[in-house]
Design a protein around this motif. Structure first.
Motif, PDB file in Angstrom:
ATOM      1  N   PRO A  74       0.357   7.647 -11.086  1.00 35.47           N
ATOM      2  CA  PRO A  74       0.085   8.122  -9.725  1.00 35.47           C
ATOM      3  C   PRO A  74       0.904   7.365  -8.679  1.00 35.47           C
ATOM      4  N   SER A  75       1.015   7.944  -7.482  1.00 32.69           N
ATOM      5  CA  SER A  75       1.738   7.276  -6.408  1.00 32.69           C
ATOM      6  C   SER A  75       1.001   5.995  -6.018  1.00 32.69           C
ATOM      7  N   ARG A  76       1.755   5.040  -5.453  1.00 35.64           N
ATOM      8  CA  ARG A  76       1.146   3.716  -5.233  1.00 35.64           C
ATOM      9  C   ARG A  76       1.835   2.931  -4.139  1.00 35.64           C
ATOM     10  N   THR A  78       2.694  -1.137  -3.546  1.00 32.71           N
ATOM     11  CA  THR A  78       2.774  -2.365  -4.341  1.00 32.71           C
ATOM     12  C   THR A  78       3.022  -3.548  -3.425  1.00 32.71           C
ATOM     13  N   TYR A 106      -3.446   2.542  -5.434  1.00 34.39           N
ATOM     14  CA  TYR A 106      -3.155   3.929  -5.790  1.00 34.39           C
ATOM     15  C   TYR A 106      -3.735   4.806  -4.678  1.00 34.39           C
ATOM     16  N   GLU A 109      -5.709   8.089  -5.292  1.00 32.36           N
ATOM     17  CA  GLU A 109      -6.983   7.841  -5.980  1.00 32.36           C
ATOM     18  C   GLU A 109      -7.875   6.870  -5.217  1.00 32.36           C
TER      19      GLU A 109
END
Length: 215
Positions: A74-76, A78, A106, A109
């Motif tokens: 999933p996109s995140r 960092t 994330y 989510e």
């Protein structure tokens, strides 16, 4: 003219050698990046920003480096060089903070993974330490499956399995050991049998009621 003929021939010879050498040269290029998800779409340094949800300010993020990658699944977000996350209530009062060495959020989510010297402090005086912590914002849960240390105003607990609501008012610790402050009337009699140390059952599951959050 005869004197210039050798010079012209020599010049033509050098030109032919130079042209041949150029045609044989190979360009030194780096291989193309096929994995697009290895490149963040944004990298920001010296971050100090507010994060809102449905128009309500919920967090302040302070970090040395912040990478955003929307291609990874999933996109995140960092934070490789640590993060300090301050949480606010609906009245914009600070209710606690979280800090760690590295973090991944994330964003779709709404889930955090924190690693390395994770430290949490709540407005009720609860302190938490571990090397790994997961935080599910949607379900309002936090958990860790590595060694964790929890300190409240009246007790301290350690364990290798921890789960709680995000306010740390209700928590469960497994494979525990710890101690608590007891009233004088709760203390056992002074005979040696009563004072003998009791073995710790590391397989025990303790369901603890933490301090109740007062709004």
């Amino acid at each position: 003219m005869k004197g210039t003929a050798p010079f012209i021939l020599f010049s033509l010879f050098l030109f032919s050698v130079f042209a041949t050498s150029c045609s044989e040269e190979k360009a030194h290029t780096a291989p193309a990046i096929h994995e697009r998800d290895s490149v963040p779409v944004m990298t920001t340094y010296g971050v100090n920003t507010l994060v809102s949800d449905s128009g309500v300010i919920k967090y302040r993020i302070v970090a040395e480096e912040w990478e955003v990658n929307e291609v990874k699944k999933p996109s995140r977000w960092t934070f490789n060089k640590g993060i300090l996350l301050t949480q606010f209530d609906l009245k914009k009062h600070v209710v606690g903070y979280v800090q760690c060495d590295t973090a991944v959020y994330y964003d779709k989510e709404r889930r955090w993974t924190l690693r390395g010297r994770v430290r949490i402090h709540t407005a009720q005086g609860v302190e938490f330490q571990s090397n790994e912590l997961h935080w599910d914002e949607l379900n309002h849960e936090i958990w860790s499956h590595v060694y964790s240390h929890l300190k409240t105003p009246d007790k301290e607990l350690e364990g290798d399995w921890f789960r709680s609501d995000e306010t740390m008012s209700n928590y469960e610790i497994r494979k525990t050991k710890g101690w608590t402050i007891m009233e004088q009337k709760e203390l056992p009699s002074s005979n040696s049998a009563a004072l003998a140390p009791m073995p710790i059952d590391t397989g025990r599951v303790d369901n603890m009621q933490g301090p109740v959050l007062k709004r």
